[in-house]
Design an enzyme around this catalytic site. Structure first.
Site, PDB file in Angstrom:
ATOM      1  N   LYS A  49      -4.864 -30.824  19.770  1.00  0.00           N
ATOM      2  CA  LYS A  49      -5.679 -30.016  18.869  1.00  0.00           C
ATOM      3  C   LYS A  49      -6.491 -30.889  17.912  1.00  0.00           C
ATOM      4  O   LYS A  49      -7.606 -30.514  17.510  1.00  0.00           O
ATOM      5  CB  LYS A  49      -4.807 -29.018  18.100  1.00  0.00           C
ATOM      6  CG  LYS A  49      -4.221 -27.931  18.998  1.00  0.00           C
ATOM      7  CD  LYS A  49      -5.310 -27.167  19.761  1.00  0.00           C
ATOM      8  CE  LYS A  49      -4.762 -26.057  20.624  1.00  0.00           C
ATOM      9  NZ  LYS A  49      -5.825 -25.285  21.310  1.00  0.00           N
ATOM     10  N   VAL A  83      -8.678 -23.830  34.426  1.00  0.00           N
ATOM     11  CA  VAL A  83      -9.536 -24.767  33.699  1.00  0.00           C
ATOM     12  C   VAL A  83      -9.234 -26.220  34.030  1.00  0.00           C
ATOM     13  O   VAL A  83      -9.982 -27.116  33.623  1.00  0.00           O
ATOM     14  CB  VAL A  83      -9.453 -24.547  32.173  1.00  0.00           C
ATOM     15  CG1 VAL A  83      -9.930 -23.162  31.791  1.00  0.00           C
ATOM     16  CG2 VAL A  83      -8.055 -24.831  31.631  1.00  0.00           C
ATOM     17  N   TYR A 114       1.225 -31.375  21.265  1.00  0.00           N
ATOM     18  CA  TYR A 114       0.327 -30.259  20.966  1.00  0.00           C
ATOM     19  C   TYR A 114      -0.650 -30.637  19.858  1.00  0.00           C
ATOM     20  O   TYR A 114      -1.856 -30.374  19.953  1.00  0.00           O
ATOM     21  CB  TYR A 114       1.148 -29.037  20.572  1.00  0.00           C
ATOM     22  CG  TYR A 114       0.322 -27.808  20.278  1.00  0.00           C
ATOM     23  CD1 TYR A 114      -0.288 -27.100  21.309  1.00  0.00           C
ATOM     24  CD2 TYR A 114       0.160 -27.353  18.969  1.00  0.00           C
ATOM     25  CE1 TYR A 114      -1.051 -25.963  21.051  1.00  0.00           C
ATOM     26  CE2 TYR A 114      -0.599 -26.221  18.698  1.00  0.00           C
ATOM     27  CZ  TYR A 114      -1.199 -25.533  19.734  1.00  0.00           C
ATOM     28  OH  TYR A 114      -1.958 -24.416  19.471  1.00  0.00           O
TER      29      TYR A 114
END
Length: 268
Positions: free
Chosen positions: A150, A55, A146
């Site tokens: 998100k 990706v 992280y």
């Protein structure tokens, strides 16, 4: 095939294991033809179609999405699930690591969605589901990088929902708590005391255990389903109550010498 996804085609990124594979299997069980895009699709079982995809590489993404749509005949549902983790405070990760994790977790969604949109626009049941996290809404220790990715995924989901609602493309995200996946198990194995770390992870979720990949898959299937045709711009938490519940801890039992007489409690 029977089920609400009969006749529909789904593409799931990160579909080689964990949440992605659980979601792919459930969609297939409910009638969809499913392609699992993954860096290593060798473990993808029949009848799922495994397709190699990175990706972070636009060319790889375009090739994989095109192959999936050509082989399966369409593309109606996109599950943007591919992602990687990161640990530490803002001091812990280098600039290169920040760029790498953002590239996978955020820009990866952009690349795959961009490649899928021409097919989704041709569908009468178009849906996108992004895998986000409780880290988008709760401050978790040692998860700065992280959590930043998100938080971006949740905001991106809402922006995408606004941009594409007029085209009949629904966009939602699911926010899991700590899920019992191979990635989490690897983190536990690297901890100084894996058993104690697992106990702590279980304890911070009000239900007292880790979320299962199957439970997250069920939420993804709901958001992707044609039966949820009025659901868009929604953030669905599957986190054992972490985002909303604040449970009282049991009060310690006072010893006889520490107890307060009832008469004292009644004094002004």
């Amino acid at each position: 095939m029977n089920g609400e996804f009969a006749g529909l085609v789904a593409v799931v990124t990160g579909g080689g294991s964990g949440i992605g594979l659980a979601a792919a299997r459930l969609l297939a069980d409910r009638g969809a033809a499913v392609a699992c895009l993954d860096l290593d699709p060798s473990g993808v079982p029949d009848p799922l179609l495994g397709v190699e995809c990175d990706v972070t590489d636009a060319g790889s993404v375009t090739q994989a999405v095109t192959l999936a749509a050509d082989r399966l005949g369409a593309l109606d549902v996109l599950v943007n699930n591919a992602g990687i983790g990161a640990q530490g405070s803002v001091e812990a990760n280098s600039d290169d690591e920040w760029h790498r994790v953002l590239d996978v977790n955020v820009v990866g969604i952009v690349r795959v969605t961009r490649a899928a949109l021409p097919y989704l626009r041709a569908s009468s049941c178009a849906a996108i589901v992004n895998t986000c996290s409780i880290a988008a809404t709760a401050g978790l220790p040692n998860r700065a990088l992280y959590s930043a990715t998100k938080g971006a995924v949740q905001s991106l989901t809402l922006a995408m929902a606004a941009d594409h609602v007029g085209e009949g493309i629904r966009v939602n995200c699911v926010n899991p708590g700590t899920v019992d996946t191979p990635w989490v198990r690897r983190l536990l194995d690297s901890a100084g005391d894996p058993a104690a770390e697992l106990t702590a992870l279980r304890a911070r979720q009000p239900i007292g255990r880790l979320v299962s990949a199957a439970e997250v898959a069920t939420a993804i299937a709901y958001l992707a389903s044609p039966l949820a045709a009025s659901t868009t711009g929604t953030v669905l938490a599957v986190d054992g109550g972490m985002h909303g519940l604040r449970l009282r801890q049991a009060a310690p039992t006072a010893s006889p010498s520490e107890s307060v007489p009832t008469s004292e409690l009644r004094k002004p």
